[in-house]
Design an enzyme around this catalytic site. Structure first.
Site: not given
Length: 323
Positions: A137, A266, A294
Site C-alpha cells: 500500500s 481494490d 486491498h
C-alpha cells in the site's frame, strides 16, 4: 510450482478480501527491535526476524499507512519467512512502532529518505547480503518511488510492490465515496489522533500547521494532506504533494527486477493506478488480478482460517528469482 490466484466463492467480494484478513490475524514469530537514529535527529524502529548469516538475503518489509509489525499482511510474511529460515526486518515509518517520533514531521507516501538511510546502514553492516524489499500500500508507493529515483544505484536487489496507490489524488478521491468511506474514516481517526498529540506537545506545537479545533474538522485524506501532510513535509499544498509523491511516474526508471501486484476491485483504488506497458521499465513485471481487494488475495481455506496467495507469490519472486 506457483499457484495462480483465484478467490474462493465466499471471498469474491472486495470488502471481504480487504476486511477478513484483519479479523483473522495470524500470530507472528518473536522479533528483536533495533532503533535506527536518523540524520535529522529523529528515529525509526526496525523489528528483526533472525540475523543474516554470511551472504544470506535480508527481506525488508515496508508497511502501509498506520501499519507495522502487527499488521495482518506483515505477520503472515514474517511467518512464511520464519518457516523458510529467511531473515527479515520490518521497516517502521516514523511514529508507527508504538512510540511517537521526536519531530513535528512524520512520514508520507513519497518519503524515501528514511528508507535510503536504513538501506545504507544495512549495506554497511551486511555488505554480502542481498537486500530484497516488499512494500504494501503506502509502503509500496514509497518503494516504487525509491526504485525509480535510484535506478541502477538502488541498494535493493529485487522488490515486490503490493496494492500501491500509484496515483495518490485518484485514490484519495476514491476513498470519499461509497463503502470506501469506512476505510477513510478508520485511518483518518488514527492520523488525527497523532496530529493532536503533537499539537498538545509544547516542544512540537509551534511547528504544527494546525490547531486542535482544525484537526477535528479534517474528515478526508484530501483535507488532512492539504492542512497537515503537505505543509509539514515541504510541499506547496496537497496537489503538489500528490503529484510529487505518486509512484506511477517512477515505474519507467526502475532498473532492478520488480513485481507490482494490483487487484482491479481494490476499494482503495481506481483504474488510474494501473500502468500501461509503456509506463513500466523492462525490469517491471506487472500483475493485475480482477479480484483480491486491498492487500487481500485470499485464495482458499475457510472464512475462519483463510489461505493467501500473496506470501507464496512474494517469496517465489524474491528468493527463487523467477518472474
Amino acid at each position: 510450482m506457483m499457484r495462480h490466484f483465484s478467490p474462493p466463492w465466499w471471498a469474491r467480494n472486495p470488502h471481504v478480501q480487504t476486511i477478513l484478513p484483519v479479523l483473522t490475524k495470524a500470530g507472528r514469530p518473536d522479533l528483536t527491535r533495533q532503533r535506527l537514529e536518523l540524520s535529522d535527529g529523529d528515529f525509526i524502529d526496525l523489528d528483526w526476524l533472525g540475523q543474516p548469516k554470511a551472504q544470506q538475503p535480508i527481506v525488508i518489509i515496508i508497511h502501509g499507512l498506520e501499519g507495522g509489525s502487527e499488521s495482518h499482511y506483515v505477520r503472515r510474511l514474517l511467518n512464511d519467512c520464519d518457516l523458510n529460515s529467511i531473515c527479515a526486518v520490518v521497516h517502521h515509518h516514523r511514529s508507527c512502532s508504538g512510540e511517537t517520533n521526536r519531530r513535528a514531521r512524520s512520514y508520507h507516501s513519497g518519503d524515501t529518505q528514511d528508507l535510503q538511510e536504513n538501506l545504507s546502514q544495512l549495506r554497511l553492516k551486511y555488505p554480502d547480503s542481498p537486500l530484497l524489499a516488499v512494500g504494501y500500500s503506502l509502503g509500496g508507493n514509497v518503494l516504487t518511488k525509491y526504485l525509480g529515483e535510484n535506478a541502477n544505484a538502488s541498494l535493493i536487489t529485487r522488490a515486490v510492490v503490493v496494492s500501491a496507490p500509484l496515483q495518490l489524488s485518484a485514490c484519495a478521491k476514491r476513498l470519499e465515496s461509497g463503502f470506501s468511506k469506512v476505510y477513510q474514516s478508520y485511518l483518518i481517526k488514527q492520523l488525527r489522533h497523532k496530529a493532536a498529540e503533537k499539537v498538545n506537545n509544547p516542544q512540537l506545537s509551534q511547528d504544527m500547521p494546525v490547531s486542535l479545533s482544525q484537526i477535528s474538522q479534517l474528515h478526508t485524506f484530501y483535507d488532512f494532506d492539504h492542512r497537515v501532510t503537505a505543509p509539514l513535509h515541504g510541499f506547496d499544498g496537497v496537489d503538489d504533494y500528490y503529484r510529487s509523491a505518486s509512484g506511477m511516474d517512477f515505474l519507467q526508471y526502475i532498473q532492478k527486477p520488480t513485481l507490482v501486484i494490483h487487484a482491479a476491485d481494490d476499494p482503495f483504488m481506481t483504474a488510474d493506478v494501473i500502468p500501461s506497458a509503456e509506463q513500466c521499465a523492462n525490469q517491471v513485471t506487472y500483475e493485475l488480478h480482477s479480484q483480491g481487494g486491498h492487500v487481500g488475495f485470499i485464495d482458499g481455506g475457510t472464512p475462519f482460517k483463510p489461505r493467501y496467495y500473496l506470501e507464496q507469490r512474494i517469496l517465489h519472486f524474491l528468493i527463487s528469482q523467477e518472474a
